[in-house]
Design an enzyme around this catalytic site. Structure first.
Site, PDB file in Angstrom:
ATOM      1  N   GLU A   1       0.822  -1.208   0.000  1.00 47.19           N
ATOM      2  CA  GLU A   1       0.000   0.000   0.000  1.00 47.19           C
ATOM      3  C   GLU A   1       0.860   1.263   0.000  1.00 47.19           C
ATOM      4  OE1 GLU A   1      -3.005   0.363  -0.607  1.00 47.19           O
ATOM      5  OE2 GLU A   1      -3.766  -1.675  -0.414  1.00 47.19           O
TER       6      GLU A   1
ATOM      7  N   GLN B   1       0.964   7.070  -5.133  1.00 50.08           N
ATOM      8  CA  GLN B   1       1.561   7.901  -6.201  1.00 50.08           C
ATOM      9  C   GLN B   1       2.338   7.100  -7.242  1.00 50.08           C
ATOM     10  OE1 GLN B   1       1.130  11.242  -5.632  1.00 50.08           O
ATOM     11  NE2 GLN B   1       0.765  11.287  -3.454  1.00 50.08           N
ATOM     12  N   THR B   2       2.208   5.795  -7.252  1.00 53.17           N
ATOM     13  CA  THR B   2       3.047   4.991  -8.156  1.00 53.17           C
ATOM     14  C   THR B   2       2.187   3.930  -8.841  1.00 53.17           C
ATOM     15  OG1 THR B   2       4.786   5.306  -6.524  1.00 53.17           O
ATOM     16  CG2 THR B   2       5.233   3.745  -8.273  1.00 53.17           C
TER      17      THR B   2
ATOM     18  N   LEU C   1      11.666   4.599  -7.189  1.00 48.76           N
ATOM     19  CA  LEU C   1      10.224   4.667  -6.885  1.00 48.76           C
ATOM     20  C   LEU C   1       9.785   6.089  -6.532  1.00 48.76           C
ATOM     21  CD1 LEU C   1       9.087   1.643  -4.635  1.00 48.76           C
ATOM     22  CD2 LEU C   1       8.198   2.301  -6.864  1.00 48.76           C
ATOM     23  N   GLY C   2      10.746   6.917  -6.077  1.00 50.47           N
ATOM     24  CA  GLY C   2      10.412   8.292  -5.732  1.00 50.47           C
ATOM     25  C   GLY C   2       9.740   8.415  -4.366  1.00 50.47           C
ATOM     26  N   TYR C   3       9.503   9.665  -3.970  1.00 50.45           N
ATOM     27  CA  TYR C   3       8.864   9.959  -2.674  1.00 50.45           C
ATOM     28  C   TYR C   3       9.534   9.153  -1.552  1.00 50.45           C
ATOM     29  CZ  TYR C   3       5.364  12.004  -5.702  1.00 50.45           C
ATOM     30  OH  TYR C   3       4.729  12.754  -6.649  1.00 50.45           O
TER      31      TYR C   3
ATOM     32  N   TYR D   1      -5.722   6.542   4.945  1.00 51.56           N
ATOM     33  CA  TYR D   1      -5.857   5.583   3.857  1.00 51.56           C
ATOM     34  C   TYR D   1      -5.157   4.261   4.190  1.00 51.56           C
ATOM     35  CZ  TYR D   1      -5.077   2.875  -0.194  1.00 51.56           C
ATOM     36  OH  TYR D   1      -5.036   1.792  -1.027  1.00 51.56           O
TER      37      TYR D   1
ATOM     38  N   ASP E   1      -9.120   6.710  -1.559  1.00 49.02           N
ATOM     39  CA  ASP E   1      -7.941   7.140  -2.314  1.00 49.02           C
ATOM     40  C   ASP E   1      -8.435   7.895  -3.551  1.00 49.02           C
ATOM     41  OD1 ASP E   1      -8.877   5.217  -4.041  1.00 49.02           O
ATOM     42  OD2 ASP E   1      -6.954   4.187  -4.289  1.00 49.02           O
TER      43      ASP E   1
ATOM     44  N   CYS F   1     -13.377   2.789 -14.238  1.00 47.50           N
ATOM     45  CA  CYS F   1     -13.817   4.187 -14.091  1.00 47.50           C
ATOM     46  C   CYS F   1     -12.582   5.078 -14.137  1.00 47.50           C
ATOM     47  CB  CYS F   1     -14.586   4.349 -12.778  1.00 47.50           C
ATOM     48  SG  CYS F   1     -15.482   5.897 -12.708  1.00 47.50           S
TER      49      CYS F   1
ATOM     50  N   CYS G   1     -17.503   3.052 -19.462  1.00 51.05           N
ATOM     51  CA  CYS G   1     -18.871   2.945 -18.929  1.00 51.05           C
ATOM     52  C   CYS G   1     -19.649   1.803 -19.579  1.00 51.05           C
ATOM     53  CB  CYS G   1     -19.614   4.256 -19.119  1.00 51.05           C
ATOM     54  SG  CYS G   1     -18.794   5.648 -18.324  1.00 51.05           S
TER      55      CYS G   1
ATOM     56  N   CYS H   1     -25.217   4.524 -11.843  1.00 51.10           N
ATOM     57  CA  CYS H   1     -24.292   5.663 -11.877  1.00 51.10           C
ATOM     58  C   CYS H   1     -24.996   6.962 -12.267  1.00 51.10           C
ATOM     59  CB  CYS H   1     -23.159   5.375 -12.860  1.00 51.10           C
ATOM     60  SG  CYS H   1     -21.985   6.728 -12.977  1.00 51.10           S
TER      61      CYS H   1
HETATM   62 FE1  SF4 Z   1     -17.503   5.226 -13.768  1.00 56.02          FE
HETATM   63 FE2  SF4 Z   1     -20.137   5.526 -13.794  1.00 56.02          FE
HETATM   64 FE3  SF4 Z   1     -18.830   5.091 -16.070  1.00 56.02          FE
HETATM   65 FE4  SF4 Z   1     -19.053   3.163 -14.239  1.00 56.02          FE
HETATM   66  S1  SF4 Z   1     -20.697   4.108 -15.405  1.00 56.02           S
HETATM   67  S2  SF4 Z   1     -17.211   3.723 -15.397  1.00 56.02           S
HETATM   68  S3  SF4 Z   1     -18.948   4.327 -12.344  1.00 56.02           S
HETATM   69  S4  SF4 Z   1     -18.635   6.875 -14.753  1.00 56.02           S
END
Ligand code: SF4
Length: 332
Positions: free
Chosen positions: A43, A48-49, A86-88, A125, A143, A189, A196, A205
């Protein structure tokens, strides 16, 4: 805002995500274990990677430091050498600090959110991720992926993301539930051009229904970058290559810059071998790589032979500069 969030079909999303994740989860090395130490390392590396970049680092790190005790005994240069690229780097230092704290309190990995949260470098997180994935505790992770998915599902740029994530958390299986939501953000997403058409929660959604997917999350206004120019010197002698402690990254070695030698008469600049660009957070650097002959060794400087170069924590800028030099040498 609330009316929109209340329309969220959390139960429908939870079960669709669980079904989807059990079939589509990527097989990643840290998903084959529940060991809190290994989950924690993964984790922290993943912050950031990119996943693809992390995998070899994770495997090398776990091979060299298989548990908290091994990491607690490690020297900083060795840990930084394994982290190099890896940085940071504060992440690596915090890992060592936290491992030593765990050994100081008896060697047992903290098994709850509050205990995890007290460790160096572990924020909300990481504490939620380790608590849920290793110990099955009901803490929702937030995140960048979860934020984006939450805004889109609720069709609300100002969504209370922690609250939405809490409602989407499957309390019977927090490990799967958290990872499924993050996986959806990482593989479906996507920030740009989300998939989608194949999304398992498309029918729930809000942004998809309202055709606002492209507007969420709203674009961030980036602060102006600061531009800097530097010269890195390649100075070789029979004893090897001259390196100095990096002025940009403590614990790392870098090539010297002309002002490291004090008076200008101590440096005779040679050919320009090339230039490269490098960014650190908000600073954009342009480095010119030059050969040089020098008088004396600057403060903190040391000479390294080519075998030693592979064993020390070499900064990314030094590695880029040496690649520039190698490229020049290869030319006919
Ligand atoms: Fe993201 Fe909504 Fe598209 Fe699914 S439908 S990929 S949750 S924007």
């Amino acid at each position: 805002m609330h009316s929109k969030q209340n329309q969220l079909n959390a139960e429908g999303i939870r079960s669709a995500l669980a079904r989807w994740y059990s079939r589509h989860a990527r097989d990643l090395p840290w998903r084959r274990t529940r060991d809190p130490y290994a989950i924690w390392i993964s984790e922290v590396m993943l912050q950031q990677t990119r996943v693809a970049a992390v995998i070899p680092y994770y495997e090398r790190f776990l091979t060299r430091f298989p548990d908290v005790a091994a990491l607690a005994e490690a020297s900083e240069p060795e840990v930084l050498a394994l982290w190099s690229g890896l940085g940071y780097y504060s992440r690596a230092r915090n890992l060592m600090q936290a491992a030593r704290t765990i050994m100081d309190i008896g060697g047992a990995f903290p098994r709850d959110y509050a205990g995890l949260r007290k460790l160096s470098g572990i924020g909300d997180y990481t504490a939620s991720a380790v608590a849920s994935i290793s110990f099955g505790l009901p803490h929702a992770v937030v995140d960048g992926n979860v934020k984006r998915v939450a805004m889109r599902l609720t069709n609300n740029a100002a969504a209370d993301v922690a609250e939405v994530a809490g409602r989407l958390l499957d309390r019977k299986n927090p490990a799967r539930s958290n990872q499924a939501l993050m996986e959806l953000g990482a593989t479906v997403c996507l920030p740009r051009s989300p998939l989608c058409e194949t999304c398992p929660v498309a029918k729930f959604c809000g942004a998809r229904h309202q055709a606002t997917v492209d507007q969420l999350p709203p674009p961030r206004v980036k602060p102006d970058a600061i531009h800097r120019e530097h010269v890195l010197l390649i100075v070789r002698r029979r004893t090897g290559l001259l390196l100095v402690p990096s002025p940009r990254l403590s614990g790392f070695w870098d090539l010297p810059e002309p002002d490291a030698f004090g008076a200008a008469g101590n440096v005779r600049l040679g050919a320009v071998l090339g230039t490269f660009r490098h960014s650190i957070t908000n600073s954009r650097y342009v480095f010119e790589v030059r050969e040089a002959r020098v008088r004396g060794t600057p403060a903190g400087g040391r000479w390294f032979n080519s075998g030693q170069l592979h064993e020390i924590a070499l900064s990314t800028t030094a590695r880029k500069a040496l690649r520039v030099q190698a490229h020049v040498e290869q030319k006919p």
